[in-house]
Design a protein around this motif. Structure first.
Motif, mmCIF file in Angstrom:
data_model
loop_
_atom_site.group_PDB
_atom_site.id
_atom_site.type_symbol
_atom_site.label_atom_id
_atom_site.label_comp_id
_atom_site.label_asym_id
_atom_site.label_seq_id
_atom_site.Cartn_x
_atom_site.Cartn_y
_atom_site.Cartn_z
ATOM 1 N N ILE A 1 -60.489 5.757 9.396
ATOM 2 C CA ILE A 1 -61.536 4.746 9.191
ATOM 3 C C ILE A 1 -62.682 5.405 8.434
ATOM 4 O O ILE A 1 -63.150 6.481 8.812
ATOM 5 N N CYS A 2 -63.145 4.757 7.364
ATOM 6 C CA CYS A 2 -64.285 5.293 6.601
ATOM 7 C C CYS A 2 -65.023 4.151 5.925
ATOM 8 O O CYS A 2 -64.470 3.062 5.729
ATOM 9 N N ARG A 3 -66.276 4.431 5.584
ATOM 10 C CA ARG A 3 -67.096 3.453 4.865
ATOM 11 C C ARG A 3 -66.851 3.604 3.366
ATOM 12 O O ARG A 3 -66.810 4.722 2.845
ATOM 13 N N VAL A 4 -66.695 2.496 2.644
ATOM 14 C CA VAL A 4 -66.471 2.525 1.200
ATOM 15 C C VAL A 4 -67.823 2.629 0.507
ATOM 16 O O VAL A 4 -68.711 1.791 0.724
ATOM 17 N N GLU A 5 -67.965 3.665 -0.310
ATOM 18 C CA GLU A 5 -69.228 3.883 -1.002
ATOM 19 C C GLU A 5 -69.530 2.742 -1.976
ATOM 20 O O GLU A 5 -68.663 2.313 -2.731
ATOM 21 N N GLY A 6 -70.785 2.282 -1.934
ATOM 22 C CA GLY A 6 -71.215 1.226 -2.851
ATOM 23 C C GLY A 6 -70.808 -0.161 -2.420
ATOM 24 O O GLY A 6 -71.127 -1.139 -3.087
ATOM 25 N N GLU A 7 -70.076 -0.282 -1.319
ATOM 26 C CA GLU A 7 -69.662 -1.583 -0.807
ATOM 27 C C GLU A 7 -69.982 -1.667 0.683
ATOM 28 O O GLU A 7 -69.934 -0.669 1.386
ATOM 29 N N LYS A 8 -70.276 -2.854 1.131
ATOM 30 C CA LYS A 8 -70.529 -3.044 2.558
ATOM 31 C C LYS A 8 -69.214 -3.376 3.256
ATOM 32 O O LYS A 8 -69.051 -4.422 3.886
ATOM 33 N N THR A 9 -68.266 -2.427 3.135
ATOM 34 C CA THR A 9 -66.958 -2.617 3.744
ATOM 35 C C THR A 9 -66.498 -1.328 4.398
ATOM 36 O O THR A 9 -66.926 -0.234 4.021
ATOM 37 N N ALA A 10 -65.598 -1.498 5.340
ATOM 38 C CA ALA A 10 -64.944 -0.353 5.983
ATOM 39 C C ALA A 10 -63.467 -0.380 5.608
ATOM 40 O O ALA A 10 -62.827 -1.443 5.622
ATOM 41 N N GLU A 11 -62.927 0.784 5.269
ATOM 42 C CA GLU A 11 -61.513 0.874 4.916
ATOM 43 C C GLU A 11 -60.751 1.487 6.082
ATOM 44 O O GLU A 11 -61.105 2.566 6.570
ATOM 45 N N ILE A 12 -59.710 0.814 6.514
ATOM 46 C CA ILE A 12 -58.862 1.280 7.609
ATOM 47 C C ILE A 12 -57.472 1.516 7.028
ATOM 48 O O ILE A 12 -56.932 0.655 6.308
ATOM 49 N N SER A 13 -56.889 2.652 7.316
ATOM 50 C CA SER A 13 -55.555 2.973 6.792
ATOM 51 C C SER A 13 -54.701 3.606 7.874
ATOM 52 O O SER A 13 -55.203 4.290 8.774
ATOM 53 N N VAL A 14 -53.399 3.353 7.776
ATOM 54 C CA VAL A 14 -52.412 3.945 8.683
ATOM 55 C C VAL A 14 -51.408 4.705 7.830
ATOM 56 O O VAL A 14 -50.817 4.132 6.910
ATOM 57 N N THR A 15 -51.220 5.977 8.138
ATOM 58 C CA THR A 15 -50.361 6.843 7.329
ATOM 59 C C THR A 15 -49.234 7.404 8.180
ATOM 60 O O THR A 15 -49.454 7.874 9.311
ATOM 61 N N ASP A 16 -48.019 7.337 7.634
ATOM 62 C CA ASP A 16 -46.902 8.059 8.229
ATOM 63 C C ASP A 16 -46.458 9.128 7.233
ATOM 64 O O ASP A 16 -46.871 9.122 6.084
ATOM 65 N N TYR A 17 -45.620 10.023 7.679
ATOM 66 C CA TYR A 17 -45.170 11.137 6.826
ATOM 67 C C TYR A 17 -43.640 11.147 6.760
ATOM 68 O O TYR A 17 -42.989 12.172 6.908
ATOM 69 N N GLY A 18 -43.127 9.923 6.508
ATOM 70 C CA GLY A 18 -41.682 9.760 6.564
ATOM 71 C C GLY A 18 -41.018 9.557 5.220
ATOM 72 O O GLY A 18 -41.322 10.254 4.244
ATOM 73 N N ILE A 19 -40.131 8.562 5.156
ATOM 74 C CA ILE A 19 -39.231 8.390 4.008
ATOM 75 C C ILE A 19 -39.936 7.876 2.763
ATOM 76 O O ILE A 19 -39.465 8.084 1.654
#
Length: 487
Positions: free
Chosen positions: A400-418
């Protein structure tokens, strides 16, 4: 009754209110041609009449003034005769108070009687009194159903009586010439209309031939023929329509394939818990009912499979609500970090995921404005998808992080698979699609990411996927920050 026949009957019922496209094209083409022809006719008619009349009147006026200048010469009559013969004029010299002309010449330059008595009106001299010594007027030409153009000019005065030159020219020849020319133009117009009608029919058939072919192919597609080919012929717009129909056919083929896979998957997913429930219920009934340990184990498995079946049915219902638009959003401000921690904890405590590592990266708490329940569902589906495809590393990262220059939060889910191939990444949001639909240990109905997609669309939330084959996949989305702190 086939769909094609129903469509044809529906169209036939409306023919009283609809024009055929060929008829409309022909009528529009003919109306346009007739408007152009009418404008041309009016312009030619006015131009030709005015042009010829103007030229003849200019010639008449010039001849009158030439005669006036030569009146005092001895050969005036000869000059008058030559001008009359050259220009088709009739000339008279009349004296005030006299009953007969002093001189009368015909259009051959010979002496003759005046062509009409009213060429010299009774009040001519009274009219001259009110002029500068010359007049121009028209007199009806009763013999030719046209007009005489007449000039009257005072030449001299003898003994108090004025002598007046009256020169006239009939417009009969001009009107006759104009009529002949207009008749020729009318013939040309008729030919043009006939040619235009033929061209309109030809063009209408030429344009409609590929449209009719596309219509037949489209009806075949409506009847379920997904192997139909759409011809690429005709103008650019028709070719584009053909390409659009071919694209729709390809999408229908793909959807049909996905639906078949979905039915197979959902059948497997539903059959597995049902079979397990039935089997353990029979064991409970015939064997383990009197053994407490076995009874508890079998009841636990029955409840587990029941929960699994219920979850599957809830997923189907949820997807149906999302796609039908009956789901109502309840946006509110909440902490995305706390929500993520809660969802991650649900995964950490599951015994079957004991070997997995779930990480959360969040430098600051961010308040977002969204439907918290639905965002929890998004995170659950993304984490489930990551678990399914994370590979041997069994590691999942939620960031979870704040997007610079925008009033939004970016949420991401990462796997390390195929990972996911580049040409397949846009397909993951579609219903029933699965990256590995035939992998036994990754069986699913292919609805999880479609539900994520539908929920994020409801929130107008940007989202996407970044993936490399063999290295893993990151699925991200953005939510608007709340304008006030969450309670």
């Amino acid at each position: 009754m086939k769909k094609t026949q129903k469509l044809e009957l529906a169209l036939a019922a409306r023919t009283g209110r609809l024009w055929k496209m060929s008829t409309s094209l022909w009528i529009n083409f003919m109306v346009f041609a007739l408007v152009i022809i009418a404008l041309t006719w009016i312009i030619l008619l006015g131009f030709m009449r005015n042009q010829y009349r103007s030229r003849e009147l200019d010639s008449l006026e010039q001849s009158v003034w030439n005669m006036t200048e030569r009146f005092i010469q001895e050969d005036a009559e000869t000059t008058f005769g030559a001008l009359c013969k050259t220009n088709g004029l009739f000339a008279q010299v009349v004296e005030e108070g006299g009953q007969t002309p002093l001189l009368s010449l015909d259009n051959q330059g010979d002496r003759s009687e005046p062509q009409q008595e009213d060429l010299v009106p009774q009040d001519l001299f009274q009219q001259l009194d009110q002029s500068d010594g010359y007049l121009f007027y028209y007199v009806p030409d009763t013999a030719h159903n046209t007009q005489w153009a007449v000039w009257a000019v005072v030449l001299a005065s003898f003994g108090g009586n004025r002598q007046v030159l009256v020169v006239s020219k009939s417009m009969a020849n001009i009107d006759a010439l104009t009529t002949v020319l207009l008749q020729l133009v009318a013939v040309v117009i008729v030919l043009v209309v006939m040619i235009a009608a033929l061209l309109a029919m030809f063009q209408a058939k030429s344009y409609l031939r590929p449209i009719r072919a596309l219509n037949r192919k489209a009806l075949d597609l409506a009847d379920g023929d997904l192997q139909v080919d759409f011809p690429e012929e005709g103008p650019l717009e028709i070719v584009q329509l053909s390409n659009s129909l071919a694209r729709a056919r390809d999408q229908l083929q793909e959807t049909e394939t996905l639906q078949r896979d979905f039915i197979a998957n959902i059948n497997h997913d539903m059959k597995t818990p049902v079979v397990a429930i039935q089997a353990y219920a029979e064991l409970l009934l015939s064997y383990s009912g009197e053994i407490p340990e076995k009874r508890e184990e079998h009841l636990r498995i029955i409840l587990q499979e029941t929960d699994r079946l219920t979850a599957l049915m809830n997923t189907v219902v949820e997807l149906t609500k999302l796609q039908s638009g009956t789901l109502t959003l309840h946006p509110a401000a909440f902490s995305i970090q706390k929500t993520a921690e809660t969802v991650l904890e649900e995964f950490r405590i599951q015994p079957k995921l004991a070997g997995f590592t779930f990480e959360l990266q969040c430098k600051e708490d961010i308040q977002v404005m969204a439907d918290q329940t639905l965002i929890c569902r998004v995170l659950q589906n993304l984490l489930n998808n990551a678990v399914k495809f994370c590979g041997e590393e069994q590691r999942v990262l939620l960031s979870i992080c704040r997007v610079e220059g925008e009033k939004t939060a970016e949420i991401s889910v990462t796997d390390y698979g195929i990972g996911i191939a580049q040409d397949k990444q846009n397909l993951i949001w579609e219903r029933y699609y699965q990256v590995e639909p035939y992998c036994r240990d990754k069986v699913g109905a292919g609805m999880g990411l479609n539900i994520v997609h539908q929920i994020l669309l409801l929130h107008d939330a940007p989202h996407g996927v970044v993936s490399q084959v063999g290295e893993g996949t990151t699925i991200w989305f953005r939510l608007r920050e709340a304008e006030h702190e969450a309670t």
